[in-house]
Design a protein around this motif. Structure first.
Motif, PDB file in Angstrom:
ATOM      1  N   SER A 239     -18.433  21.669 -43.544  1.00  0.00           N
ATOM      2  CA  SER A 239     -19.232  22.673 -42.841  1.00  0.00           C
ATOM      3  C   SER A 239     -20.142  22.017 -41.806  1.00  0.00           C
ATOM      4  O   SER A 239     -20.821  21.049 -42.087  1.00  0.00           O
ATOM      5  CB  SER A 239     -20.073  23.459 -43.851  1.00  0.00           C
ATOM      6  OG  SER A 239     -20.899  24.365 -43.172  1.00  0.00           O
ATOM      7  N   SER A 240     -20.142  22.603 -40.542  1.00  0.00           N
ATOM      8  CA  SER A 240     -20.982  22.058 -39.471  1.00  0.00           C
ATOM      9  C   SER A 240     -21.735  23.170 -38.753  1.00  0.00           C
ATOM     10  O   SER A 240     -22.055  23.041 -37.590  1.00  0.00           O
ATOM     11  CB  SER A 240     -20.116  21.287 -38.473  1.00  0.00           C
ATOM     12  OG  SER A 240     -19.139  22.148 -37.915  1.00  0.00           O
ATOM     13  N   CYS A 241     -21.989  24.307 -39.428  1.00  0.00           N
ATOM     14  CA  CYS A 241     -22.666  25.444 -38.807  1.00  0.00           C
ATOM     15  C   CYS A 241     -24.174  25.228 -38.873  1.00  0.00           C
ATOM     16  O   CYS A 241     -24.784  25.341 -39.936  1.00  0.00           O
ATOM     17  CB  CYS A 241     -22.280  26.739 -39.512  1.00  0.00           C
ATOM     18  SG  CYS A 241     -22.918  28.208 -38.684  1.00  0.00           S
ATOM     19  N   ASP A 242     -24.770  24.912 -37.728  1.00  0.00           N
ATOM     20  CA  ASP A 242     -26.212  24.702 -37.648  1.00  0.00           C
ATOM     21  C   ASP A 242     -26.874  26.039 -37.310  1.00  0.00           C
ATOM     22  O   ASP A 242     -26.871  26.479 -36.159  1.00  0.00           O
ATOM     23  CB  ASP A 242     -26.526  23.656 -36.577  1.00  0.00           C
ATOM     24  CG  ASP A 242     -28.016  23.362 -36.477  1.00  0.00           C
ATOM     25  OD1 ASP A 242     -28.784  23.893 -37.308  1.00  0.00           O
ATOM     26  OD2 ASP A 242     -28.405  22.604 -35.569  1.00  0.00           O
ATOM     27  N   LEU A 243     -27.456  26.705 -38.319  1.00  0.00           N
ATOM     28  CA  LEU A 243     -28.024  28.030 -38.121  1.00  0.00           C
ATOM     29  C   LEU A 243     -29.277  28.003 -37.266  1.00  0.00           C
ATOM     30  O   LEU A 243     -29.720  29.043 -36.777  1.00  0.00           O
ATOM     31  CB  LEU A 243     -28.341  28.668 -39.477  1.00  0.00           C
ATOM     32  CG  LEU A 243     -27.141  28.871 -40.406  1.00  0.00           C
ATOM     33  CD1 LEU A 243     -27.578  29.551 -41.692  1.00  0.00           C
ATOM     34  CD2 LEU A 243     -26.054  29.686 -39.725  1.00  0.00           C
TER      35      LEU A 243
ATOM     36  N   SER B  50     -29.466  26.278 -34.443  1.00  0.00           N
ATOM     37  CA  SER B  50     -29.073  26.069 -33.051  1.00  0.00           C
ATOM     38  C   SER B  50     -28.974  27.412 -32.335  1.00  0.00           C
ATOM     39  O   SER B  50     -28.757  28.449 -32.964  1.00  0.00           O
ATOM     40  CB  SER B  50     -27.723  25.351 -32.993  1.00  0.00           C
ATOM     41  OG  SER B  50     -26.711  26.162 -33.573  1.00  0.00           O
ATOM     42  N   PRO B  51     -29.157  27.428 -31.004  1.00  0.00           N
ATOM     43  CA  PRO B  51     -29.059  28.687 -30.255  1.00  0.00           C
ATOM     44  C   PRO B  51     -27.680  29.321 -30.387  1.00  0.00           C
ATOM     45  O   PRO B  51     -26.665  28.625 -30.462  1.00  0.00           O
ATOM     46  CB  PRO B  51     -29.345  28.267 -28.809  1.00  0.00           C
ATOM     47  CG  PRO B  51     -30.095  26.976 -28.929  1.00  0.00           C
ATOM     48  CD  PRO B  51     -29.557  26.295 -30.152  1.00  0.00           C
TER      49      PRO B  51
ATOM     50  N   PRO C 296     -33.667  32.515 -29.827  1.00  0.00           N
ATOM     51  CA  PRO C 296     -32.277  32.368 -29.381  1.00  0.00           C
ATOM     52  C   PRO C 296     -31.317  31.973 -30.486  1.00  0.00           C
ATOM     53  O   PRO C 296     -30.113  32.039 -30.292  1.00  0.00           O
ATOM     54  CB  PRO C 296     -32.379  31.274 -28.308  1.00  0.00           C
ATOM     55  CG  PRO C 296     -33.616  30.515 -28.645  1.00  0.00           C
ATOM     56  CD  PRO C 296     -34.565  31.515 -29.238  1.00  0.00           C
ATOM     57  N   SER C 297     -31.838  31.562 -31.635  1.00  0.00           N
ATOM     58  CA  SER C 297     -30.975  31.150 -32.737  1.00  0.00           C
ATOM     59  C   SER C 297     -30.465  32.330 -33.547  1.00  0.00           C
ATOM     60  O   SER C 297     -29.575  32.170 -34.377  1.00  0.00           O
ATOM     61  CB  SER C 297     -31.725  30.189 -33.665  1.00  0.00           C
ATOM     62  OG  SER C 297     -32.852  30.836 -34.228  1.00  0.00           O
TER      63      SER C 297
ATOM     64  N   ALA D 195     -26.329  37.476 -37.214  1.00  0.00           N
ATOM     65  CA  ALA D 195     -26.314  36.525 -38.331  1.00  0.00           C
ATOM     66  C   ALA D 195     -25.023  35.716 -38.272  1.00  0.00           C
ATOM     67  O   ALA D 195     -24.008  36.178 -37.737  1.00  0.00           O
ATOM     68  CB  ALA D 195     -26.425  37.262 -39.664  1.00  0.00           C
ATOM     69  N   ARG D 196     -25.082  34.507 -38.825  1.00  0.00           N
ATOM     70  CA  ARG D 196     -23.901  33.655 -38.885  1.00  0.00           C
ATOM     71  C   ARG D 196     -23.659  33.205 -40.325  1.00  0.00           C
ATOM     72  O   ARG D 196     -24.608  32.893 -41.050  1.00  0.00           O
ATOM     73  CB  ARG D 196     -24.085  32.422 -37.995  1.00  0.00           C
ATOM     74  CG  ARG D 196     -23.961  32.697 -36.514  1.00  0.00           C
ATOM     75  CD  ARG D 196     -24.245  31.478 -35.666  1.00  0.00           C
ATOM     76  NE  ARG D 196     -25.679  31.201 -35.588  1.00  0.00           N
ATOM     77  CZ  ARG D 196     -26.208  30.221 -34.881  1.00  0.00           C
ATOM     78  NH1 ARG D 196     -25.422  29.393 -34.215  1.00  0.00           N
ATOM     79  NH2 ARG D 196     -27.514  30.040 -34.837  1.00  0.00           N
ATOM     80  N   ASP D 197     -22.390  33.202 -40.710  1.00  0.00           N
ATOM     81  CA  ASP D 197     -22.051  32.736 -42.042  1.00  0.00           C
ATOM     82  C   ASP D 197     -22.385  31.249 -42.144  1.00  0.00           C
ATOM     83  O   ASP D 197     -22.001  30.461 -41.272  1.00  0.00           O
ATOM     84  CB  ASP D 197     -20.558  32.955 -42.310  1.00  0.00           C
ATOM     85  CG  ASP D 197     -20.182  32.651 -43.743  1.00  0.00           C
ATOM     86  OD1 ASP D 197     -20.075  31.446 -44.074  1.00  0.00           O
ATOM     87  OD2 ASP D 197     -20.001  33.598 -44.516  1.00  0.00           O
ATOM     88  N   PRO D 198     -23.112  30.835 -43.199  1.00  0.00           N
ATOM     89  CA  PRO D 198     -23.547  29.425 -43.272  1.00  0.00           C
ATOM     90  C   PRO D 198     -22.402  28.431 -43.404  1.00  0.00           C
ATOM     91  O   PRO D 198     -22.593  27.256 -43.147  1.00  0.00           O
ATOM     92  CB  PRO D 198     -24.451  29.405 -44.514  1.00  0.00           C
ATOM     93  CG  PRO D 198     -24.041  30.590 -45.313  1.00  0.00           C
ATOM     94  CD  PRO D 198     -23.619  31.628 -44.327  1.00  0.00           C
ATOM     95  N   ARG D 199     -21.201  28.914 -43.807  1.00  0.00           N
ATOM     96  CA  ARG D 199     -20.075  27.995 -43.980  1.00  0.00           C
ATOM     97  C   ARG D 199     -19.051  28.109 -42.861  1.00  0.00           C
ATOM     98  O   ARG D 199     -18.509  27.123 -42.404  1.00  0.00           O
ATOM     99  CB  ARG D 199     -19.398  28.239 -45.331  1.00  0.00           C
ATOM    100  CG  ARG D 199     -20.279  27.868 -46.515  1.00  0.00           C
ATOM    101  CD  ARG D 199     -19.565  28.096 -47.847  1.00  0.00           C
ATOM    102  NE  ARG D 199     -19.401  29.524 -48.102  1.00  0.00           N
ATOM    103  CZ  ARG D 199     -18.230  30.144 -48.117  1.00  0.00           C
ATOM    104  NH1 ARG D 199     -17.141  29.460 -47.898  1.00  0.00           N
ATOM    105  NH2 ARG D 199     -18.136  31.429 -48.352  1.00  0.00           N
TER     106      ARG D 199
END
Length: 472
Positions: free
Chosen positions: A72-76, A78-79, A116-117, A151-155
């Motif tokens: 996993s490389s999702c940086d929540l 980050s913009p 912006p994130s 929202a973004r999935d953390p994985r």
């Protein structure tokens, strides 16, 4: 016993025994093979317990989740990539689903929101389905820009829109008007060196009886000062603080108002050069107070600009007396000067903060609406308003003669009729206008005063397609 004598029957006996032994060995081997027992007792078993297939081979879905967790490389923090076409299409679908009564004409590209994130702002043009289907001819569209919480999935970093903001909640997607700004005051100028300050030429108006007067009076004098400064090619030294007349307040004149509450200062500066009075006199005390720079004082307001248009002095001061009405600034533009000085009306644009309220009122009705301006009060006005109102269209009623009782009587008959007080939430203490003005006024709340009401009321009236003046 003679060892050379053969034993009687030994040969046949050995042959039979050998076959029996061979048969036993074969049967034992087969049994051991079938039972999977070790052939050699001193050899350790390969496994003490049997192993199931699931323990040897993990479930594919579990393996995929383990791989996702590991990679996993999702940086929540980050913009958001608001330019991602997948997010753009998701936001459009959510807007269409959220507003089924709206016909969307065009969507603008999303831009980063705040923060912006976790948000993107997107603008659109649309019309209500009812207005779109009312006639074959296309109706006018309204502009809006909203903030989408994303929202973004953390994985997996997959997008999801969690909410859509209220009307005009996404200002980053707004296409700014030419020269428009949300600031109520001119940005502080950078410090000037002596050479930079001396290279300029300035015009200052000192005194006068224009304070605490009705706003049209103040605007007339301001335009005259701007006209003379532009004619002389000089920077106008201007006090940006106002005294608001008692007619716009609770009965007493109010000092401490800022010109930027009402006028777009940045646009004003782009048309005619101005410098804030306090800043100018601080620089003058440093560079020009000891006679290092030239100064010309003009005490007679009847002296026409053409008489000193070629003056080389760094500063020209027009001094106004204490006797009204002869000490009003706008007298400088009277008489012979009237043919020389042209008031730059295009320099005055109303503050974007107030025009945002105008836009919100219009959008809540429809851009294609009629307007009625009322002057006075009384029963005959009600009848005249009814004569000018089209029951099939949205109507905005403006003017000082409007009171709640009159409007409620009219609204009982026409549910498409609106007036200013109906929209007071746009300047309430929890409104965007109030919070923005408070921030720009260094934390001090700003009242939506009488002149702001008059200005907004008039601007909405002027935007009506059919405008009717109703006089008593």
């Amino acid at each position: 016993m003679d060892p050379s004598r053969p034993l009687l029957g030994r040969g046949p006996l050995l042959s039979s025994s050998a076959h029996a032994v061979a048969a036993v060995i074969l049967i034992t081997f087969l049994l051991l093979t079938l039972l999977r027992l070790p052939l050699f007792p001193d050899t350790a078993p390969l496994a003490s317990t049997p192993t199931s297939y699931h323990e040897q081979a993990p479930d594919p879905e579990q393996l995929q989740e383990q791989e996702l967790d590991a990679s996993s490389s999702c940086d929540l923090s980050s913009p958001l990539d608001c330019a991602d076409p997948r997010l753009f299409h998701l936001m459009m679908r959510r807007a269409i689903d959220a507003f089924p009564a709206v016909h969307f004409a065009r969507f603008g590209r999303p831009v980063p929101g705040d923060p912006p994130s976790s948000s993107c702002d997107m603008a659109w043009r649309a019309r209500s389905n009812s207005s779109a289907s009312a006639s074959a001819a296309p109706t006018a569209t309204t502009k809006d820009y909203r903030r989408f919480a994303v929202a973004r999935d953390p994985r997996t970093c997959a997008y999801s829109v969690t909410s859509i903001g209220e009307y005009h909640s996404g200002p980053n997607a707004r296409k700014p008007r030419r020269g428009a700004t949300n600031a109520t005051a001119a940005p502080p100028p950078p410090p000037l060196s002596r050479s930079e300050f001396a290279a300029g030429s300035y015009l200052s108006y000192l005194g006068g009886g224009d304070r605490c007067k009705p706003m049209p009076h103040y605007m007339r004098s301001l335009l005259c000062a701007l006209a003379e400064a532009r004619y002389l090619n000089r920077t106008l030294v201007l006090d940006l603080s106002l005294c608001l007349a008692s007619s716009y307040t609770a009965g007493m004149p109010e000092e401490g108002k800022h010109l930027g509450f009402y006028v777009d200062i940045e646009h004003l500066q782009s048309v005619v050069g101005i410098v804030e009075e306090r800043q100018f006199w601080a620089d003058w005390d440093r560079w020009g107070a000891q006679g290092q720079l030239g100064l010309r004082l003009i005490e007679d307001t009847r002296v026409v600009s053409t008489k000193f248009s070629k003056a080389k002095d760094t500063l020209i001061i027009r001094k106004f007396g204490d006797v009204e009405p002869g000490n009003y600034w706008y007298h400088v533009c009277d008489g012979e000067a009237e043919h020389v000085l042209a008031p730059p009306h295009q320099a005055i644009r109303w503050a974007p903060s107030l025009m945002s309220i105008v836009d919100a009122i219009i959008a809540s009705m429809q851009e294609d609406f009629d307007s009625v301006h009322v002057a006075g009060s009384g029963e005959d006005l009600r009848q005249k308003i009814e004569e000018g109102v089209d029951a099939t269209r949205q109507v905005y009623v403006a003017g000082e003669g409007i009171n709640k009782g009159l409007v409620e009587v009219l609204k009982a008959k026409y549910n498409n009729l609106h007036y200013l007080n109906e929209f007071e939430g746009l300047w309430a203490r929890d409104s965007k206008w109030f919070l923005e003005m408070k921030r720009l006024n260094r934390g001090v709340p700003v009242e939506f005063d009488g002149y702001m009401r008059e200005l907004v009321d008039r601007e909405v009236f002027l935007k009506g397609k059919k405008r009717v003046e109703v006089l008593r």
